[in-house]
Motif scaffolding. Structure first.
Motif, mmCIF file in Angstrom:
data_model
loop_
_atom_site.group_PDB
_atom_site.id
_atom_site.type_symbol
_atom_site.label_atom_id
_atom_site.label_comp_id
_atom_site.label_asym_id
_atom_site.label_seq_id
_atom_site.Cartn_x
_atom_site.Cartn_y
_atom_site.Cartn_z
ATOM 1 N N ILE A 81 23.037 47.898 -20.190
ATOM 2 C CA ILE A 81 23.163 49.316 -20.506
ATOM 3 C C ILE A 81 24.452 49.814 -19.874
ATOM 4 C CG2 ILE A 81 22.064 51.579 -20.323
ATOM 5 C CD1 ILE A 81 19.416 49.950 -19.824
ATOM 6 N N PRO A 82 25.467 50.070 -20.699
ATOM 7 C CA PRO A 82 26.791 50.399 -20.150
ATOM 8 C C PRO A 82 26.737 51.530 -19.129
ATOM 9 C CG PRO A 82 26.942 50.086 -22.506
ATOM 10 C CD PRO A 82 25.482 50.000 -22.170
ATOM 11 N N GLU A 83 25.907 52.564 -19.377
ATOM 12 C CA GLU A 83 25.871 53.700 -18.446
ATOM 13 C C GLU A 83 25.375 53.260 -17.067
ATOM 14 O OE1 GLU A 83 24.082 53.808 -21.456
ATOM 15 O OE2 GLU A 83 25.953 54.465 -22.400
ATOM 16 N N ARG A 84 24.633 52.154 -17.029
ATOM 17 C CA ARG A 84 24.052 51.705 -15.774
ATOM 18 C C ARG A 84 24.789 50.499 -15.212
ATOM 19 N NH1 ARG A 84 18.469 48.842 -16.492
ATOM 20 N NH2 ARG A 84 19.935 47.157 -16.857
ATOM 21 N N ASP A 85 25.246 49.583 -16.118
ATOM 22 C CA ASP A 85 25.733 48.281 -15.667
ATOM 23 C C ASP A 85 27.244 48.095 -15.747
ATOM 24 O OD1 ASP A 85 23.075 47.493 -15.294
ATOM 25 O OD2 ASP A 85 22.898 47.010 -17.430
ATOM 26 N N SER A 86 27.923 48.931 -16.536
ATOM 27 C CA SER A 86 29.344 48.664 -16.753
ATOM 28 C C SER A 86 30.142 48.947 -15.484
ATOM 29 C CB SER A 86 29.868 49.543 -17.879
ATOM 30 O OG SER A 86 31.273 49.489 -17.876
ATOM 31 N N PRO A 87 31.093 48.046 -15.146
ATOM 32 C CA PRO A 87 31.936 48.319 -13.982
ATOM 33 C C PRO A 87 32.864 49.511 -14.214
ATOM 34 C CG PRO A 87 32.614 46.287 -15.085
ATOM 35 C CD PRO A 87 31.349 46.741 -15.736
ATOM 36 N N SER A 88 32.985 49.975 -15.467
ATOM 37 C CA SER A 88 33.864 51.126 -15.731
ATOM 38 C C SER A 88 33.071 52.405 -15.939
ATOM 39 C CB SER A 88 34.716 50.844 -16.964
ATOM 40 O OG SER A 88 33.889 50.780 -18.107
ATOM 41 N N ARG A 89 31.741 52.356 -15.640
ATOM 42 C CA ARG A 89 30.917 53.542 -15.929
ATOM 43 C C ARG A 89 31.391 54.748 -15.104
ATOM 44 N NH1 ARG A 89 28.059 50.159 -12.548
ATOM 45 N NH2 ARG A 89 27.154 51.122 -10.695
ATOM 46 N N ALA A 90 31.050 55.926 -15.642
ATOM 47 C CA ALA A 90 31.543 57.143 -14.984
ATOM 48 C C ALA A 90 30.851 57.343 -13.634
ATOM 49 C CB ALA A 90 31.292 58.358 -15.854
#
Lengths: 537, 181
Positions: free
Chosen positions: A528-537
Motif C-alpha cells: 500500500i503506497p500510502e503506508r509502505d512507499s519510501p516516498s510516501r508523504a
C-alpha cells in the motif's frame, strides 16, 4: 490465484531439488545465484588483495627486495582488473540478485536461466585471466587501463587470453544488466510504482542502463586490440595511420561510466541503511533518485578528465573540467541528503550503520580529491602520481567496498536467519577503518610530493609514507579475514533473527521469514503506497 | 497472481527484452561508428595535429609580408629502425601565404632493402588546418636499397589567415617501417 497456473508458469521453481555440485551448477534461483556471485566476489577480493599485499610488501622500503619489476607490473595490472571486474562489480550483482526480487515483491529474476549463464561466465573469465600469469612472457603488465601501444605492440603473448576474459566478463555484465532491468520494470508487486521502489532498486536500475550503454564500448576496444595484435590493422598504431590517443578516448568513454557503475549501487545501499538506523525516513527520496540519474547522464560527458595531459585543445580541457566539477552537485545532494536524514534521528550504531557512516565520510574524502583532480592545471601536477591512487582507492575501498560490507552485515540476518556477531563485527569495522585510512591517506602526501604510480622502487624521501601505507595495507587485508569468520559463524548459527531484525528497517524484504526460504513471493505481496512507499508523504 | 496477469507479465518481459536488445545493438553500432567519427572529427578540427594526408590546393589569399612565422623541422625514426632520417634545414622563417620547399634526407643503413613511410604531425595542433602540404613525400612509401640515400621534398604553404597568436609551428615526421603489400 490457482496453484496450478502458478506452477506451470514458473516451472523452474518446482523441479526436483538437485544436490551437491549440480545444484549450484544448474541453479536458476535468484537467491542461490546471488550467493554464488557473493562467494565468487569474496574469493576474487582475496586474490586481488593478495596481489595488493605483494605490491605493498615490495614498496615497504625503497629498492627492489621481493619481486622483479616485470612481475610487479603484472601485480598492479591484475590487482586492478580483478578488483574492478571480479570483486566490486560481481558483489553488487550478487546483492542485486538476492535483494532486488525481495525488495520489489517478485518471485525470482525475469530470466532465471540467463541469470545462471551470466554467473558461470565469470569463473571461466577469471580462470583464463589468472592462468595468463603462468604463461610464457607473463600475464598482463600494462596497467588495468591497458593503454595502447603498451597493450598491443609491446604486450606479452598472453594478451589474447586477457582480451577473451574481458569479453566474457563483459558479456556476463551485459546479460546481468538486461536481467535486472527486465525484472525491475515488469515484476514489481502490482501497486508499486517506480517512485515507490527502494533506492537500492532505483540505483541498480540506473546502473544497469549504464552497463548496457558502455560495456559494448569496452568490448569494441578490446576487439580492436585483438585485430591490431593479430590481424595487422592499425586502429591504435600511428605507423599505419591510427592513433594511440583514440584508445584512451574509447577506453575512458567506457571507463568513466564504469566508475559510477561501481558506486551508484553503493549509494543505494547507504540510502537503505541510514534511514533504518536513524529511525527516520530518507530526507529526500525524489532528490536522491534525480541525483542518481544526473550522475549517470553526466558520466558520459566527462571522460577526457582522465587524459588532460595528452594535449587536448584548451576548449576541450575547459569543457571537461567544468563538466566534471558539475558532478559534485548531484553528489553533494546525496551526501547532504544522508546527513539531513541523520539530523534529529534516533541513531544506533550497529555494525551495518558503522560501515555506512564510515562510507559517507570516506567517500566524501575521495570525492573532494576528485574535485582537486578535475582542476586542469592542478591535474598536470597530480597526473599519474600516488595522489590519483589515493583518490580512486578512497572512492572504491573505503567507499564502494565499505558499502558492500555494510550491505552484507545489513542483509546477513535475512540470508542466514542469524544476526552476525556484533563484537566480531565491531572488531572488523575498527580494524578496517584504521587499516584502510592508514593505507590510503599517506598516499595523498606521497603523491603531492611527486611519487609516480606503478613503480616498484622509489626515491628515499617517500620511504616513511610508503612504510605507513604498507603497514596499513597488511592491517586492512588481514582484518578482512574477520569478515570471512563472521560470515561463516553467521551461517552456522548465532542469535536467531526475527523477520525484521532491525528496529527501523522498512521494505518488503523484511516481510518474509528469516532465513528467507528458497521461494518467496509466489503470490505478489500486499503493498500500500500510502503506508509502505519510501516516498510516501 | 492469476494466469492472465502472469501472461501479461511474461509479455511485458518479452517486450522489455526486445527494447533492451535494440538498445544493445544501438550501443554496439555507436561503438563501431566511434572510430570513423573520431577520424572525421579530427580531420575537421585538426586537433590531433595530423593534417590532411593528400595533396592540398594552393590558397591564393596573398602573402602577409608583415608577419614572420618560424617553422621547425623535427625528424625521428621508429624504435628499432636502422635508417638515418634528417631535415636539411632545422628551421626556417616564412611569411604566411608564401610557398616553400624543404628537403629531407633519408638513408637505409641496413643490409637489406626496406620500405618506410613518414607520418607527419603538426604542433600546436590548432595550426594543422592552416598548414597546407601541396606536395609531400609522406603521401607515399619510400623504398630504399641497402645503403641507398634519398632526398625528398615537402612543398607547403601556411595560410595567411593563421591565428595571430601563433608564431612558431613544428612539423614532426616519424619514419615507420612498412611491411606487407
Amino acid at each position: 490465484m490457482t496453484s496450478n497456473s502458478y506452477s506451470s508458469a514458473t516451472e523452474h521453481a518446482h523441479e526436483p531439488q538437485l544436490r551437491g555440485l549440480k545444484r549450484w551448477l544448474l541453479t536458476t534461483n535468484h537467491k542461490e545465484i546471488g550467493t554464488l556471485y557473493l562467494i565468487f566476489s569474496l574469493t576474487m577480493f582475496f586474490i586481488g588483495g593478495t596481489m595488493a599485499l605483494v605490491i605493498r610488501a615490495e614498496l615497504f622500503q625503497p629498492g627492489l627486495q621481493l619481486v622483479q619489476p616485470e612481475f610487479f607490473n603484472q601485480m598492479t595490472t591484475m590487482h586492478g582488473l580483478i578488483m574492478v571486474f571480479g570483486a566490486v562489480m560481481p558483489a553488487f550483482v550478487g546483492l542485486a540478485n538476492w535483494m532486488v526480487p525481495l525488495q520489489i515483491g517478485a518471485p525470482d529474476m525475469a530470466l532465471p536461466r540467463l541469470n545462471n549463464f551470466s554467473f558461470w561466465l565469470l569463473p571461466l573469465a577469471f580462470s583464463l585471466l589468472l592462468s595468463s600469469l603462468f604463461m610464457e612472457g607473463g600475464g598482463p603488465n600494462f596497467g588495468w587501463t591497458f593503454y595502447a601501444p603498451l597493450s598491443t605492440t609491446y604486450a606479452p603473448p598472453s594478451t589474447n587470453f586477457f582480451i577473451l576474459s574481458i569479453h566474457l566478463a563483459g558479456i556476463s555484465s551485459i546479460l546481468g544488466a538486461i536481467n535486472i532491468i527486465a525484472t525491475i520494470l515488469n515484476m514489481r508487486t502490482p501497486a508499486m510504482k517506480l517512485m515507490d521502489m527502494p533506492l537500492f532498486v532505483w540505483t541498480w536500475l540506473i546502473t544497469a542502463f549504464l552497463l548496457l550503454a558502455v560495456m559494448p564500448v569496452l568490448a569494441g576496444v578490446v576487439t580492436m586490440m585483438l585485430l591490431d595484435i593479430n590481424f595487422g590493422t592499425s586502429f591504435f598504431n600511428a605507423a599505419g595511420g591510427g592513433d594511440p590517443v583514440l584508445f584512451q578516448h574509447l577506453f575512458w568513454f567506457f571507463g568513466h561510466p564504469e566508475v559510477y557503475i561501481m558506486i551508484l549501487p553503493a549509494f543505494g545501499i547507504a540510502s537503505m541503511i541510514v534511514p533504518a538506523f536513524a529511525r527516520k525516513r530518507l530526507f529526500g527520496y525524489r532528490s536522491m533518485v534525480y541525483a542518481t540519474a544526473s550522475i549517470a547522464i553526466l558520466s558520459f560527458v566527462v571522460w577526457a578528465h582522465h587524459m588532460f595531459t595528452v594535449g587536448l585543445p584548451l576548449a576541450a580541457q575547459l569543457f571537461f573540467m567544468y563538466a566534471t566539477m558539475l558532478i559534485a552537485v548531484p553528489t553533494g545532494v546525496k551526501v547532504f541528503n544522508w546527513v539531513a536524514t541523520l539530523f534529529h534521528g534516533s541513531i544506533s550504531f550497529e555494525v551495518p550503520m558503522l560501515f555506512t557512516l564510515a562510507f559517507i565520510v570516506q567517500f566524501t574524502i575521495g570525492g573532494l580529491s576528485g574535485v582537486m583532480l578535475a582542476i586542469v592545471p592542478a591535474d598536470y601536477q597530480y597526473h599519474d602520481t600516488y595522489f590519483v591512487v589515493a583518490h580512486f582507492h578512497y572512492v572504491l575501498v573505503p567507499g564502494a567496498v565499505f558499502a558492500i560490507i555494510a550491505g552484507v552485515y545489513y542483509w546477513l540476518p535475512k540470508w542466514t536467519g542469524y544476526y552476525p556477531d556484533e563484537t566480531l563485527g565491531r572488531w572488523h569495522f575498527w580494524l578496517s577503518v584504521i587499516g584502510v585510512n592508514l593505507t590510503f591517506f599517506p598516499m595523498h602526501f606521497s603523491g603531492l610530493a611527486g611519487m609516480p604510480r606503478r613503480i616498484p622502487d622509489y626515491a628515499l624521501q617517500f620511504a616513511d609514507f610508503n612504510l605507513l601505507s604498507s603497514l596499513g595495507g597488511f592491517l586492512f587485508g588481514l582484518s578482512q579475514l574477520l569478515l570471512v569468520w563472521v560470515v561463516v559463524r553467521c551461517v552456522r548459527g548465532g542469535k536467531p533473527a526475527p523477520d525484521n531484525p532491525w528496529e527501523g528497517a522498512e521494505g518488503l524484504e523484511w516481510t518474509v521469514p528469516s532465513p528467507a526460504p528458497l521461494h518467496t513471493f509466489s503470490t505478489p505481496p500486499e503493498f500500500i503506497p500510502e503506508r509502505d512507499s519510501p516516498s510516501r508523504a | 497472481m492469476n494466469s492472465l496477469s502472469l501472461r501479461t507479465q511474461q509479455q511485458g518481459i518479452r517486450r522489455t527484452l526486445w527494447w533492451l536488445l535494440l538498445m544493445l545493438c544501438g550501443s554496439v553500432a555507436f561503438t563501431v561508428a566511434l572510430v570513423p567519427l573520431y577520424d572525421v572529427f579530427c580531420e575537421l578540427t585538426g586537433i590531433n595535429g595530423k593534417g590532411v594526408n593528400s595533396a592540398q590546393v594552393l590558397q591564393s589569399t596573398g602573402i602577409d609580408q608583415q608577419r614572420n612565422v618560424e617553422v621547425q623541422m623535427v625528424t625521428r625514426t621508429a624504435a628499432g629502425m636502422n635508417w638515418h632520417f634528417s631535415a636539411t634545414l632545422s628551421h626556417k622563417a616564412v611569411h604566411p601565404g608564401e610557398i616553400h620547399q624543404m628537403w629531407f634526407r633519408m638513408q637505409n643503413l641496413g643490409r637489406t632493402t626496406g620500405r618506410a613511410r613518414a607520418v607527419p604531425s603538426i604542433s600546436p595542433a590548432e595550426a594543422s588546418n592552416y598548414f597546407l602540404k601541396l606536395e609531400c613525400f609522406c603521401f607515399n612509401d619510400q623504398q630504399l636499397a641497402a645503403g641507398e640515400v634519398l632526398e625528398v621534398p615537402v612543398v607547403f604553404q601556411i595560410r595567411s589567415d593563421l591565428p595571430e597568436d601563433l608564431h612558431r609551428l613544428t612539423l614532426a615526421y616519424t619514419l615507420y617501417p612498412q611491411t606487407g603489400p
